[in-house]
Write a protein that holds these residues in place. Sequence first.
Motif, PDB file in Angstrom:
ATOM      1  N   CYS A  59      11.575 -13.110 101.465  1.00  0.00           N
ATOM      2  CA  CYS A  59      12.412 -13.492 102.617  1.00  0.00           C
ATOM      3  C   CYS A  59      12.921 -12.272 103.374  1.00  0.00           C
ATOM      4  CB  CYS A  59      13.609 -14.330 102.152  1.00  0.00           C
ATOM      5  SG  CYS A  59      13.095 -15.943 101.525  1.00  0.00           S
ATOM      6  N   TYR A  62      11.547 -11.115 106.674  1.00  0.00           N
ATOM      7  CA  TYR A  62      10.534 -12.081 107.127  1.00  0.00           C
ATOM      8  C   TYR A  62      10.960 -12.620 108.498  1.00  0.00           C
ATOM      9  CZ  TYR A  62       7.503 -16.221 107.176  1.00  0.00           C
ATOM     10  OH  TYR A  62       6.585 -17.184 107.523  1.00  0.00           O
ATOM     11  N   PHE A  65      14.560 -12.078 108.970  1.00  0.00           N
ATOM     12  CA  PHE A  65      15.607 -12.623 108.084  1.00  0.00           C
ATOM     13  C   PHE A  65      16.238 -11.462 107.313  1.00  0.00           C
ATOM     14  CE2 PHE A  65      17.395 -14.793 104.346  1.00  0.00           C
ATOM     15  CZ  PHE A  65      18.074 -15.829 104.970  1.00  0.00           C
ATOM     16  N   CYS A  70      17.620 -17.407 100.597  1.00  0.00           N
ATOM     17  CA  CYS A  70      18.350 -18.302 101.488  1.00  0.00           C
ATOM     18  C   CYS A  70      19.345 -19.071 100.621  1.00  0.00           C
ATOM     19  CB  CYS A  70      17.419 -19.303 102.167  1.00  0.00           C
ATOM     20  SG  CYS A  70      16.203 -18.539 103.251  1.00  0.00           S
ATOM     21  N   HIS A  79      17.897 -22.169 105.224  1.00  0.00           N
ATOM     22  CA  HIS A  79      17.939 -20.838 105.837  1.00  0.00           C
ATOM     23  C   HIS A  79      19.349 -20.287 106.016  1.00  0.00           C
ATOM     24  CE1 HIS A  79      13.800 -22.092 107.703  1.00  0.00           C
ATOM     25  NE2 HIS A  79      13.746 -21.956 106.398  1.00  0.00           N
ATOM     26  N   ASP A  97      17.075 -20.590  97.581  1.00  0.00           N
ATOM     27  CA  ASP A  97      15.625 -20.600  97.796  1.00  0.00           C
ATOM     28  C   ASP A  97      15.102 -19.177  97.587  1.00  0.00           C
ATOM     29  OD1 ASP A  97      12.990 -20.815  98.790  1.00  0.00           O
ATOM     30  OD2 ASP A  97      13.585 -22.386 100.193  1.00  0.00           O
ATOM     31  N   THR A  99      11.679 -16.684  97.082  1.00  0.00           N
ATOM     32  CA  THR A  99      10.234 -16.464  97.179  1.00  0.00           C
ATOM     33  C   THR A  99       9.936 -15.023  96.809  1.00  0.00           C
ATOM     34  OG1 THR A  99      10.210 -18.038  98.996  1.00  0.00           O
ATOM     35  CG2 THR A  99       8.207 -16.747  98.662  1.00  0.00           C
ATOM     36  N   ASP A 108       7.142 -19.563  95.577  1.00  0.00           N
ATOM     37  CA  ASP A 108       8.248 -20.065  96.413  1.00  0.00           C
ATOM     38  C   ASP A 108       8.856 -21.287  95.744  1.00  0.00           C
ATOM     39  OD1 ASP A 108       9.883 -20.840  98.562  1.00  0.00           O
ATOM     40  OD2 ASP A 108       8.206 -21.414  99.870  1.00  0.00           O
ATOM     41  N   HIS A 171       4.517 -26.326 102.914  1.00  0.00           N
ATOM     42  CA  HIS A 171       3.509 -25.474 103.565  1.00  0.00           C
ATOM     43  C   HIS A 171       2.497 -24.939 102.574  1.00  0.00           C
ATOM     44  CE1 HIS A 171       5.874 -22.107 101.843  1.00  0.00           C
ATOM     45  NE2 HIS A 171       6.901 -22.919 102.069  1.00  0.00           N
ATOM     46  N   PHE A 177       2.912 -16.263 103.248  1.00  0.00           N
ATOM     47  CA  PHE A 177       4.108 -17.055 102.931  1.00  0.00           C
ATOM     48  C   PHE A 177       3.901 -18.493 103.408  1.00  0.00           C
ATOM     49  CE2 PHE A 177       9.049 -16.310 102.917  1.00  0.00           C
ATOM     50  CZ  PHE A 177       9.222 -17.418 102.123  1.00  0.00           C
ATOM     51  N   HIS A 178       3.548 -18.633 104.682  1.00  0.00           N
ATOM     52  CA  HIS A 178       3.420 -19.969 105.264  1.00  0.00           C
ATOM     53  C   HIS A 178       2.066 -20.090 105.950  1.00  0.00           C
ATOM     54  CE1 HIS A 178       7.903 -19.429 105.202  1.00  0.00           C
ATOM     55  NE2 HIS A 178       7.790 -20.605 104.641  1.00  0.00           N
ATOM     56  N   GLU A 204       8.993 -29.649  99.582  1.00  0.00           N
ATOM     57  CA  GLU A 204      10.382 -29.181  99.623  1.00  0.00           C
ATOM     58  C   GLU A 204      11.261 -30.043 100.520  1.00  0.00           C
ATOM     59  OE1 GLU A 204      10.824 -25.395 101.852  1.00  0.00           O
ATOM     60  OE2 GLU A 204       8.650 -25.190 101.650  1.00  0.00           O
ATOM     61  N   TRP A 221      19.239 -18.578 112.514  1.00  0.00           N
ATOM     62  CA  TRP A 221      18.653 -18.966 111.218  1.00  0.00           C
ATOM     63  C   TRP A 221      19.281 -20.233 110.621  1.00  0.00           C
ATOM     64  CZ3 TRP A 221      14.200 -17.390 109.507  1.00  0.00           C
ATOM     65  CH2 TRP A 221      13.728 -16.135 109.920  1.00  0.00           C
ATOM     66  N   GLU A 235      12.533 -27.530  95.820  1.00  0.00           N
ATOM     67  CA  GLU A 235      11.189 -27.102  96.204  1.00  0.00           C
ATOM     68  C   GLU A 235      10.372 -26.652  94.996  1.00  0.00           C
ATOM     69  OE1 GLU A 235      11.073 -23.516  98.667  1.00  0.00           O
ATOM     70  OE2 GLU A 235       9.013 -23.964  99.279  1.00  0.00           O
TER      71      GLU A 235
HETATM   72  N1  MF3 Z   1      11.573 -20.057 101.317  1.00  0.00           N
HETATM   73  C1  MF3 Z   1      11.621 -20.812 102.549  1.00  0.00           C
HETATM   74  C2  MF3 Z   1      10.547 -21.875 102.418  1.00  0.00           C
HETATM   75  O1  MF3 Z   1      10.646 -22.621 101.483  1.00  0.00           O
HETATM   76  C3  MF3 Z   1      11.396 -19.977 103.745  1.00  0.00           C
HETATM   77  C4  MF3 Z   1      12.490 -19.040 104.019  1.00  0.00           C
HETATM   78  S1  MF3 Z   1      12.048 -18.058 105.334  1.00  0.00           S
HETATM   79  C5  MF3 Z   1      13.371 -17.090 105.589  1.00  0.00           C
HETATM   80  O2  MF3 Z   1       9.583 -21.954 103.110  1.00  0.00           O
HETATM   81  F1  MF3 Z   1      13.015 -16.249 106.461  1.00  0.00           F
HETATM   82  F2  MF3 Z   1      14.392 -17.835 105.985  1.00  0.00           F
HETATM   83  F3  MF3 Z   1      13.712 -16.511 104.465  1.00  0.00           F
END
Ligand code: MF3
Length: 267
Positions: A59, A62, A65, A70, A79, A97, A99, A108, A171, A177-178, A204, A221, A235
Amino acid sequence: MSIPLRKEEEIIKLREACKLAADVLVMIEPYVKAGVSTGELDRICHDYMVKVQKVIPACLNYHGFPKSTCISINEVVCHGIPSEDKLLKEGDILNIDVTVIKDGYYGDNSKMYIVGDTNIRSRKLCEAAQEALYIGLRAVKPGIRLNEIGKVVQKYTEAQGFSVVREYCGHGIGTEFHCEPQVLHYYADDGGVILKPGMVFTIEPMINAGRKEVRLMGDGWTVKTKDRSHSAQYEHQLVVTENGCEVMTIREEEEKAGRISRIMVNV
Ligand code: MF3
Ligand code: CO
Ligand code: CO
């Protein structure tokens, strides 16, 4: 566009990343107490990821961020930006959250925490968010359409008297990541891709105690419920297998509870 089908060597890498991401959620639990700031919780997670696990907090930076996790309290849907000024108080519900990136592969996951004791409705909301995720996991197998997941998650959530957030979804994930596919938590008659073994994605669901609408705050955010009702989210990251899925971010406490298992046979 195509969704990558991960081979065993890649699945091994993803499994490692996911185990580390899950370990962070377990590690932080005893620190979640009234009086602690979300900034402090983030710092503990950051230091654990970087210094102990030697992974990259995905994160951090990202799309700009500013923090490594988060943390979303009460009416914050997702977020939430950890901050030294945001102190937890008795009765709060929060999502953390996490990742991680390990050797280029992403893991994640997120879960809810309750500060001390909370009211029955907030407890029920957290419980429903977890069950909504589990119902999604129990639906995953090759040959179904992706939109089956949203269908069962929405049906369960609304039967509990809660609503499903539309603006954010699960995702595809792996070496990014996504990525594709987008995993909606409500039903959309969009054809939906057919699931195949080796697809890796998250489920999630964000579910609100009140109405489904959300608002993005001025920090760019923080997402809150429009009606300021509370929101909850769980999630997991999974890989589709020959007869169901593997829950790659499963925690020991969940295996013991027996409501899901690492290897889900969904035939
Ligand atoms: N972890 C979040 C998700 O489940 C995404 C966070 S993105 C951030 O997809 F930039 F806010 F950290
Ligand atoms: Co995710
Ligand atoms: Co996440």
